[in-house]
Structure formats: structure tokens, C-alpha cells
Enzyme design. Sequence first.
Site, short mmCIF file in Angstrom:
data_model
loop_
_atom_site.label_atom_id
_atom_site.label_comp_id
_atom_site.label_asym_id
_atom_site.label_seq_id
_atom_site.Cartn_x
_atom_site.Cartn_y
_atom_site.Cartn_z
N GLU A 58 -4.88 3.56 -6.28
CA GLU A 58 -4.01 4.54 -5.63
C GLU A 58 -2.53 4.36 -5.99
O GLU A 58 -1.86 5.34 -6.31
CB GLU A 58 -4.21 4.45 -4.12
N ASN A 109 4.88 1.68 -0.66
CA ASN A 109 5.40 1.34 -1.99
C ASN A 109 6.37 2.40 -2.50
O ASN A 109 7.40 2.09 -3.11
CB ASN A 109 4.26 1.10 -2.98
N PRO A 135 0.82 -1.22 0.00
CA PRO A 135 0.00 0.00 0.00
C PRO A 135 0.85 1.26 0.00
O PRO A 135 2.05 1.23 0.25
CB PRO A 135 -0.79 -0.13 1.31
N CYS A 136 0.21 2.39 -0.30
CA CYS A 136 0.86 3.70 -0.17
C CYS A 136 0.87 4.09 1.30
O CYS A 136 -0.07 3.76 2.03
CB CYS A 136 0.09 4.75 -0.98
N PRO A 137 1.90 4.80 1.79
CA PRO A 137 3.07 5.26 1.03
C PRO A 137 4.27 4.29 1.10
O PRO A 137 5.36 4.65 0.73
CB PRO A 137 3.41 6.57 1.73
#
Length: 563
Positions: free
Chosen positions: A531, A506, A502-504
Amino acid sequence: MFLIPDEVTRGIEDYRRALGEYLDGRIPKAPAEKEELSEVGINSPFVDEPADNDERYRHFLTYNVKEQKQKGYMIVKVRIPGGDLSADQAEALAGLEEDFTGVEFRTTQNQNICICHIKRDELRRLFNSLDKIFDYFLFPETVLDTVACKGALTCNLGLCNSPGLARAIEGELSQAELTGKEVFDGLDIKINGCPNSCGQHPVGSIALHGVVRRVERKPVPFYKIFLGGRKRGENSRLAEEVGVIPARSVPLFIKDFLNKLESAASEEPPTVGVDQILREKGRVIALDILNDYSHVPPYREAPEYYRDWGSTEDFSLEGVSKGECGAGIIDMIESDLTEAEIALKEAEKEGFNAILIRRSVFLAQRALLVVRGCDPETEEEAFRIFRKEFFDSGIADPLYSWLEDHLNEIGEKIPHDIKEEAFSLGKAFLIHIKRLYKQMDSSFNFRRRMKTGKGLERKNQSSRMLQDKRGEDESVKSTEIQSRTNKKAFEQPRLLDLKGTPCPLNYAKAKVFIETLNPGDLLEILLDDGEPIRNVPRSLENDGYNILRKEKRGKYYSLLIKV
């Protein structure tokens, strides 16, 4: 001091003269400059005094109307909630010029509009006109008149939806029966969706700015609370931080805080203003109730806490810029460090509880591991990854490398002095982690310890000496080898699979991986739809990397970049 040539000075004067000639007759003059309007209605009272049951018009006269310096004329302040003026409202507002001769419209720094040069005997008619244009225009420059930036609603820098929170606060306070009280008239609220200051939070009586915290491994919108700011010339001051609470709790917290502050004001003599009471007692009152609004329930019990105001979807950092991706990571680090400190305090209260000491160490390690794109779930996993990323790499002090073994030996039956020693080590480790965090640069890199640095320096010096001994033929050969290496890299790009990340995290993983590559290398990154593919490419482009290809492959995307 600057010396300005004569020809420049003459140019400025010519420009002023030409501008004055152009504007002459195009801008209406103020009433005081018009003989036919001077001193109109100087001694006349408000026309159509409000009846006892006409409460809204009475509030209009009290809060919206102010006398101008030109006698007989009034300024009417119109509250524009959130600064959102629709096209229809703007057109209707402009149309008032036809009904009220000589009026002038001005915007304010509080996102409102002032209507100037209104005759005293025209107030009732203007009130009726405004009432047809706006649903809410009363109470400007009160605690109900919140100032908020656009936040995540439209701004790529925004972390939280500040306009949504502003509406929620206004809705809560409008039902709180605060009208006419000191806190209602004498305080203001300013909100930012991120740590920037577009919403003027550094000078708000009650001020907030959005941050991100991690709960149950999910990002959650929070706000930092500040108190005591104001803009008053040489007596201006910045607001001071008092705590952090989840976004969903903010409206109820503010209502509770204002009620308790008003209660404190009622005990003071009339000569003591609410601003002074806020400065002297506000922090104590806020801290006293902050814990009541700091808890975030589990997701399965209250999913609304994991969603921003005005949103039906779970909160994420989707759409924010590279800089604010970094801000999101910083918030996650600070959140873990804060929780680590809390765990230590609880451990001390409970007789140096070993479980809480280990919890503190785990959180401290996880705080820094996020910049390596890691989000460990267990203490064992955190120790293993931290050893590789920070101890073995020479970043963290090796003194703490055996902390895991020491903590694993501690149980409830261990003597009190040994548990106290473990607590002291855990506290020292947290201080060390905070020091490393302060040394982290804007690219999430850390300085290596001196011993490791000297070893690297000697290695680099030896490498340079070896290169100096090579002849010209060897240099050419080296260039040819490098050329073939680059060609091979072009044909076979490195692969980084970030599907499911998932972000952030990645983005952090991508930055860490890129640091291992050479300039000109190619990297293929696999990202999920939604996203990640919208956020990561833009962040990498902002870092200066060239996106060569973005290709959809089934349920994921392939991103090819040149380092």
C-alpha cells in the site's frame, strides 16, 4: 443577457437542420405517432391475470408496470441491482426489440432501465422474457432498490465499498417481510462510498456516505447516516445527518429502523404518509437505536468489523487518490474529536472523573497530531509531541501548555471543586483544538498566533533590509553560494525513512517534512512494499512534486523526489 451574432444564430439553425436530416428515419417514432399502433388495446384489461399463487407476476404488475400517456401502452421498469448490467444481459435485452414491435429502452437516474411502448396484452410475455434474462428485476423504486456509486470497488476517490454494502442491505431487507408495507413502497436508500454525491445521498430518504474511523489504531470503514432527503421539485429537501456507525452494522440498523418506522406508521391515520412520519419521527427513532449499532468489538473478537463489505482483507486507504488520502486523515481527526467530546460527557456524569478528563485531552491532541504524521500511544507521548509541534511553534495558545502538570496532580482524593476546574480546562482545551482544526488549510497547515507572527515579520523585514544594503558583488556571491548549495543537495538528497509507517500517516509525515525543504531540493523517501509504495508516490505527484526515481531495495522501496 448575452448578444449572439447573426452568423452564430444561422450556424445553430444550419446545425439543427443537418442533424434532423441525419436522424430522420434512424430513430423509431413513438407509438402515438404511428397510425397503425394508435389506441391499441385501450379498454383491454391485463391479459393473463395472475393466479392466486403467482405472486411474482402480481408483484411485477404492481411495482414494475406503469401506464403511458398513450392509451393502451405501458412502461415496464426493470430493476438493475447496483446498475450492473452484464454484456449478455444487455444483448438479451436488446433482442426484445425483435419480439416486441416498437419498444424503446431508456435508462433512469436510479440505475434502472425502462422499456417503453409495451402493449397491455404483451405484459405476461414480457415478464416471462425478463425472468429468463435477470435473476432480480422486481421492485424498482422501492426501499429494496438501493442506489450506490461504485465506491472503492473501482473509484480512486472511494473510501468504502458502497456496492458491497448495497448488496448486503438488499440481502437483509429481502428477508425482512416488508413487501407491501408503507416503508417498502414509500422510501429509498442512496449510498456513497465517500462524502461526494455520485450516489445521490443528499436527497435520499435513507442515505449514507462512507467515512473512516480509527479503532485500536486501525482504520475501520464507517458510514454517516442521513434521513429525510427527497427530490420533489419545489418541495425537495436535503437529508440531515443523524449519526455514524460501522459499515458492518449498517444492514441490521436499517432493518431495525424500518421496522420501528413501520410500527410508528401503523399508529397514524391513513392520510399521514410515510414521508411525513420519517420527517417528524425518523430522527428520534434512529437516535434511539443508534447506540445499539455503534460499537466496534476488539479486532481479536470480530475482525470482520475491520474489513469492508465484499473484502476478505483488513480495511485500508490503499488505492485512493491524494484528495481522499486527505479525506481519510480528516475522518481520523473528526473521529478523535468526537471521542474526546464523549469522554468529557462521561467524565461529567461520573463526578468529573480525572481519568476520563485526561483521556479527552489525549484524544484532542492526537486529533491534530495526525497531520504531523504522529500517532502517539500514551498520554505522556501525546503531551510531549504536542508541546513541540503546537505550543513551541506558536500555533496553540500557550495558556494550555501547563495543562499536563495540572491534570497529573488530579486524583480521586482531590476536592470536587478542583476536579470541576480541571474539567472546565479540558472542555476549553477541546474547544480550542476544534477552533484550530477549523482554521487548518487544505495542506494541513495552521495559522500561527499573532505574537509569533509579528516576530517572524520583523525578522523577515530585517533580512530584507540587510539584502538591500548588499552590493551587486554580494548578490553574485550569494547566487554562487546558492548554486553550490543546490549542487550539494543534488549530490546528497535528504533522507526520510517511513518504513513501518502505515497509510495515511506516511503521506502526512512526508508533507510535513517537505515543508522544511527549499524548492529544488531532493528528498529520498523509504517506503514499505504494498500500500505505501502504491499510494504515497501518486499522492505526491498530485501535489506537484516530480518523482525522479522509484527503486526496489530488498523488502522496501526508495523514492527520490524533487521538491
